[in-house]
Motif scaffolding. Structure first.
Motif, PDB file in Angstrom:
ATOM      1  N   LEU A  86      45.962  39.220  34.452  1.00  0.00           N
ATOM      2  CA  LEU A  86      45.876  39.623  36.250  1.00  0.00           C
ATOM      3  C   LEU A  86      45.240  38.372  36.465  1.00  0.00           C
ATOM      4  CD1 LEU A  86      45.215  43.381  36.924  1.00  0.00           C
ATOM      5  CD2 LEU A  86      46.917  42.292  36.664  1.00  0.00           C
ATOM      6  N   VAL A  87      46.271  37.110  36.557  1.00  0.00           N
ATOM      7  CA  VAL A  87      45.336  35.282  37.104  1.00  0.00           C
ATOM      8  C   VAL A  87      45.228  36.107  38.068  1.00  0.00           C
ATOM      9  CG1 VAL A  87      45.848  33.247  37.283  1.00  0.00           C
ATOM     10  CG2 VAL A  87      46.499  34.959  35.095  1.00  0.00           C
ATOM     11  N   LEU A  88      43.355  35.324  38.845  1.00  0.00           N
ATOM     12  CA  LEU A  88      43.635  35.584  40.135  1.00  0.00           C
ATOM     13  C   LEU A  88      42.687  33.869  40.485  1.00  0.00           C
ATOM     14  CD1 LEU A  88      40.986  38.498  40.343  1.00  0.00           C
ATOM     15  CD2 LEU A  88      43.557  38.509  40.716  1.00  0.00           C
ATOM     16  N   ASN A  89      43.045  33.540  41.684  1.00  0.00           N
ATOM     17  CA  ASN A  89      42.404  31.943  42.260  1.00  0.00           C
ATOM     18  C   ASN A  89      40.482  32.763  42.318  1.00  0.00           C
ATOM     19  OD1 ASN A  89      45.039  30.489  42.153  1.00  0.00           O
ATOM     20  ND2 ASN A  89      45.805  31.656  43.443  1.00  0.00           N
ATOM     21  N   LEU A  90      40.694  31.310  42.754  1.00  0.00           N
ATOM     22  CA  LEU A  90      39.213  31.899  43.254  1.00  0.00           C
ATOM     23  C   LEU A  90      39.366  32.417  44.501  1.00  0.00           C
ATOM     24  CD1 LEU A  90      37.361  28.650  41.484  1.00  0.00           C
ATOM     25  CD2 LEU A  90      36.795  30.421  41.322  1.00  0.00           C
ATOM     26  N   ASP A  91      38.317  33.229  45.028  1.00  0.00           N
ATOM     27  CA  ASP A  91      38.300  33.822  46.553  1.00  0.00           C
ATOM     28  C   ASP A  91      37.563  32.760  47.471  1.00  0.00           C
ATOM     29  OD1 ASP A  91      38.245  35.191  49.015  1.00  0.00           O
ATOM     30  OD2 ASP A  91      37.083  37.163  47.741  1.00  0.00           O
ATOM     31  N   THR A  92      38.615  32.492  48.428  1.00  0.00           N
ATOM     32  CA  THR A  92      37.443  31.219  48.780  1.00  0.00           C
ATOM     33  C   THR A  92      37.637  31.120  50.213  1.00  0.00           C
ATOM     34  OG1 THR A  92      40.546  31.247  50.098  1.00  0.00           O
ATOM     35  CG2 THR A  92      39.740  29.361  49.079  1.00  0.00           C
ATOM     36  N   HIS A 115      40.889  28.118  37.152  1.00  0.00           N
ATOM     37  CA  HIS A 115      39.854  26.933  38.044  1.00  0.00           C
ATOM     38  C   HIS A 115      40.033  26.068  36.979  1.00  0.00           C
ATOM     39  CE1 HIS A 115      37.878  28.584  34.335  1.00  0.00           C
ATOM     40  NE2 HIS A 115      37.401  29.242  34.347  1.00  0.00           N
ATOM     41  N   ASN A 116      39.446  24.752  37.480  1.00  0.00           N
ATOM     42  CA  ASN A 116      39.495  23.814  36.692  1.00  0.00           C
ATOM     43  C   ASN A 116      39.528  23.225  35.103  1.00  0.00           C
ATOM     44  OD1 ASN A 116      36.680  23.198  36.743  1.00  0.00           O
ATOM     45  ND2 ASN A 116      36.129  21.741  37.410  1.00  0.00           N
TER      46      ASN A 116
END
Lengths: 503, 418
Positions: free
Chosen positions: A304-310, A283-284
């Protein structure tokens, strides 16, 4: 819609062709590229050469070529034509599920996951159960009843022990998730003990848990004793990185979690090495580089790097949500390639890996894929086959094929008395979605190699939309970008084909 | 051709193989090939082209292009569509070619490295053919009875006449293979007519969508003509003919089988040219249409094999294997892959010439498939793993290793490596 081939140039001015029919990319001489471009415009190239190429012909911005050069490439184009390189190819998305397919996948699933509770002792801002999301049941402090889980296991064991199961000595993961799973420890102890009494003919159980780590100091002895694989959620090594991970009283949870991690590392160093992993949300307030550096340096781990679920963001809060997102697109990763990235951090490697897997023509799923070498009709989209990876049971007893999709896509339910899982109904439910999205897929140039999950494409809405839709121009771009990357990093191709495994 | 610097590139459908002595460029689309010995400049050029660093593309200078050998090579590869030249001035950076490299995601290479999975992952889907030896009883005394079945599908008997596959065991096996890609079940004996529950077994097997193929020595069939009604038109009968052929018996059973309208084929065994001539005459006189003549190696007829079985370079290239055929040949043995044999004592093999994988009385069929996936040899028997083929420049183009080769432990049944 049938498609034949894609012609493209890289940023380095090299010309290529991708043949849909042969699933192969070939480097082209500029004359060949020029002639095939005419062919794309439905110009009869033999006639065109006869008429326009006398002794010498100049291709604009390329150079002058003789008539015999042109004649050679006309022959070569004929050779390509004879060997299917320019043939129209239209993989049919006509495949649909039947009840047996669904049952078969469940008999071969790798994981059963329980949402042990929907309660949580943290109030992370980006949580999918929080105010930003509209597609999950709102938490009501419900604990999953262990009798429901046992009912589910009995049902599944029958299938796993049946001849529908194709594997042997297979690990079946029992996953415990939340909310915060450790808030319902009685359930976990009960299910672990119960599972040990189950006789599996072709498999064995292993235990997995995702936790925020706050209560680990209290329960770690039991988890170590049962060799749990534990994924701890932590967004980096600084309190500021973990700004969104906080207690309901708004205080940061970082120090408590970090202390517990160090406790496990000191008390059970071997176990820590083997069984502890980390999940970080990008995130930011953090960056991929910071995350990797911290976990690598401090714990010799690759998170494990996950993006924010959009998916399914509350429309009223979309602007606020966007502020939380990491906007540096180059740093965005994908969980599947973290190990690979650990030693080869290069921009776009993830995209290029996907590209090689899809378009090199040399990657086969298994030996049957090698032996048949046919791309016949397929299911629309790249959605995982129902239950092929896992079955997920929510705290309220809803059955889902995956924990990452909205609860509105439940395919069954389970309570203390009964399990409702009607394979025919599930097949029809999925087929309905397929029929709907297929209209869009049929216009898409990515159709043959789609990796998109339809549950993330507003499949239940009236006007289904796909954010990965590609017309011809976008496909040309996709190929151009990836081949440009290959030209600059040709050794990466070998590393990918020799080392990368999606499994 | 332009005389400035050129990118010389090989097409991605071309396979380059190199050994100590030769380099081969094989066009998998049209079967054309170019070969160069290690004394040629092209041999080293092939090594450069084939390296991962160059990935099928090298830069040639004007000086290179002035060399007649290289010039001729460039001309040849263009004529055979094996490769081409592009002036380097047309591009700002070296182009990239997708040199063919196979990656099988759920193949044993990756599964053995995996933390979460093992070679047992979805393995039952590979099982496609099962041979069941019902018994080992037979009243015939065929010479070489113990050897035929090691070279091709055939019956075999032993002194342990009590061995018989229990029908309940067979039923359990068939239940266990429901999730496989099973196509065919071959039934062999001994003499299958001496199997106590043949009729019941056939009724049971006919409930499944597999082709059921019975292997019956023709004299045994003649002695049990009253049992012919056990079979129906969905079964396939392979009539085995070996030794001195009794013309009268063979004629009689051929006529009977024709009348019955059963799906029948004949396998004639021969070990020399004389015998082969007689067989052809008999086939012609009786009017047998669906037949195969199977050369049999009896350890003293190598010259017959050299004449009739050994292959030469022309045979190898005549088949024109595709790129995918080559990928298969570098990975699995397509003849053996997916096949299991269960002997009447319950022992399970992936090939009768190989080691035992398990016993059906103690282990499940899953155990045997797992053992083959994990450490078996037959499914994975490929030319790059055996001598002298591993050093042969044609080892990826050559057909898979056959049972003859496994039986004789001689992998060069060819006129290339003597």
């Amino acid at each position: 819609m049938g498609v034949d081939y894609i012609l493209f140039k890289t940023v380095n001015e090299n010309n290529y062709l991708y043949s849909y029919n042969n699933n192969q990319i070939v480097f082209l001489h500029p004359i060949m590229h020029f002639l095939l471009n005419l062919n794309k415009r439905n110009i009869e190239i033999n006639k065109w050469v006869k008429k326009n190429v006398k002794r010498i012909y100049e291709i604009k911005n390329v150079g002058k070529f003789t008539k015999s050069d042109f004649e050679y490439y006309l022959k070569k184009i004929d050779f390509y034509l004879d060997n299917g390189y320019l043939k129209d190819y239209n993989i049919q998305n006509t495949q649909r599920y039947n009840a047996d397919n669904i049952k078969f996948q469940l008999a071969n699933t790798n994981q059963v996951s329980f949402e042990v509770t929907d309660s949580c002792n943290l109030k992370c801002e980006y949580c999918v159960y929080g105010e930003y999301y509209v597609n999950r049941d709102k938490p009501m402090n419900i604990n999953l009843n262990s009798e429901i889980a046992k009912k589910t296991l009995v049902y599944l064991v029958n299938l796993w022990n049946s001849s529908l199961n194709r594997s042997h000595k297979k690990m079946i993961a029992i996953g415990f998730y939340g909310g915060e799973a450790l808030l319902n420890m009685d359930f976990i102890i009960d299910i672990v003990n119960y599972s040990k009494k189950i006789t599996l003919k072709h498999s064995y159980f292993s235990y997995h848990m995702t936790t925020n780590g706050v209560l680990l100091d209290k329960y770690i002895d039991f988890l170590v004793e049962n060799d749990f694989n534990i994924s701890i959620s932590l967004d980096g090594g600084l309190e500021s990185n973990n700004k969104y991970r906080k207690f309901p009283n708004q205080q940061s949870a970082f120090k408590v979690i970090y202390k517990n991690i160090l406790l496990i590392q000191n008390k059970y160093p071997e176990y820590f090495k083997r069984r502890i992993g980390f999940i970080s949300v990008l995130h930011n307030q953090n960056s991929e580089k910071e995350i990797y550096n911290f976990f690598n340096y401090k714990f010799d781990k690759t998170p494990l790097v996950l993006n924010l679920d959009t998916d399914s963001i509350n429309p009223d809060l979309i602007d606020e949500f966007k502020k939380m997102q990491q906007t540096d697109m180059d740093s965005i990763s994908d969980i599947r390639f973290n190990k690979f990235k650990k030693t080869h951090v290069v921009g776009n490697v993830v995209d290029f890996t996907n590209f090689v897997f899809t378009y090199s023509g040399y990657v086969k799923n298994n030996y049957l894929g090698l032996l048949s070498n046919k791309r016949e009709s397929k299911l629309p989209t790249g959605t995982c086959e129902t239950f092929s990876r896992k079955i997920f049971i929510t705290a309220r007893g809803k059955i889902l094929p995956c924990e990452r999709i909205g609860h509105q896509f439940k395919v069954g339910s389970v309570n203390e008395k009964d399990i409702q899982l009607n394979f025919e109904k599930i097949a029809n439910q999925y087929n309905g979605y397929f029929d709907k999205i297929d209209q869009l897929c049929n216009k898409c140039f990515l159709k043959n190699s789609c990796g998109v999950c339809m549950f993330k494409q507003k499949i239940e809405s009236k006007d289904v939309y796909c954010n990965s839709f590609k017309d011809y121009g976008k496909m040309v771009n996709l190929f151009s970008i990836n081949l440009s990357y290959a030209e600059q990093n040709n050794e990466m191709y070998y590393r990918i084909l020799n080392k990368v495994n999606y499994e | 051709m332009n005389n400035e610097n050129q990118w010389l590139f090989i097409e991605p459908y071309v396979v380059i193989t190199i050994n100590d002595k030769k380099a081969l460029f094989y066009n998998s689309l049209n079967g054309e090939k170019l070969e160069y010995s290690n004394s040629s400049k092209i041999y080293n050029l092939a090594k450069r082209l084939n390296s991962n660093k160059n990935s099928y593309i090298v830069k040639l200078s004007k000086i290179d292009m002035d060399d007649f050998e290289i010039y001729k090579f460039a001309k040849n590869i263009r004529n055979l569509f094996i490769g081409d030249l592009v002036n380097t001035s047309f591009s700002q950076l070296k182009p990239f070619q997708f040199k063919p490299i196979l990656n099988i995601q759920k193949g044993v290479y990756f599964l053995k490295k995996s933390k979460d999975f093992n070679v047992g992952r979805h393995m039952m889907q590979y099982l496609n053919e099962l041979t069941l030896q019902l018994n080992e009883k037979c009243s015939l005394d065929c010479i070489n009875c113990d050897s035929y079945y090691k070279q091709f599908s055939f019956c075999t008997k032993s002194n342990k006449i009590s061995n018989e596959l229990d029908i309940n065991q067979i039923e359990r096996i068939i239940e266990d293979i429901k999730g496989t890609s099973m196509q065919k079940i071959k039934i062999i004996g001994g003499d299958i007519f001496k199997y106590s529950e043949l009729e019941e077994l056939n009724k049971f097997l006919n409930k499944y969508p597999y082709l059921i193929e019975y292997y019956i020595q023709y004299k045994n069939l003649y002695l049990n003509l009253d049992m012919i009604n056990v079979f129906n038109e969905s079964n396939s009968l392979n009539i085995l003919v070996n030794g001195d052929i009794d013309f009268g018996i063979l004629t009689a059973i051929t006529e009977l089988l024709q009348k019955k309208g059963l799906n029948v084929s004949f396998s004639f065994v021969t070990s020399n040219n004389n015998e082969c001539g007689k067989i052809e005459e008999i086939i012609s006189n009786i009017g047998i249409e669906n037949y195969t003549i199977r050369p049999f190696y009896n350890k003293s007829n190598l010259s017959f094999f050299k004449e009739n079985v050994f292959i030469n370079k022309k045979d190898i290239f005549e088949e024109k294997p595709t790129l995918n055929d080559i990928f298969i040949r570098q990975t699995i043995n397509q003849i053996n892959f997916g096949k299991l044999l269960i002997k009447s004592n319950g022992d399970v093999y992936s090939n009768p010439n190989d080691i035992k994988l398990g016993n059906i009385k103690i282990d499940t069929i899953y155990d045997s498939v797992f053992n083959e996936m994990d450490s078996g040899r037959s499914w994975w028997s490929i030319r790059t793993k055996v001598k002298p083929c591993n050093k042969c420049v044609y080892n990826l183009i050559c057909p898979p290793i056959s049972n003859y080769e496994i039986y004789t432990k001689r992998y060069n049944l060819c006129h290339i490596h003597r």
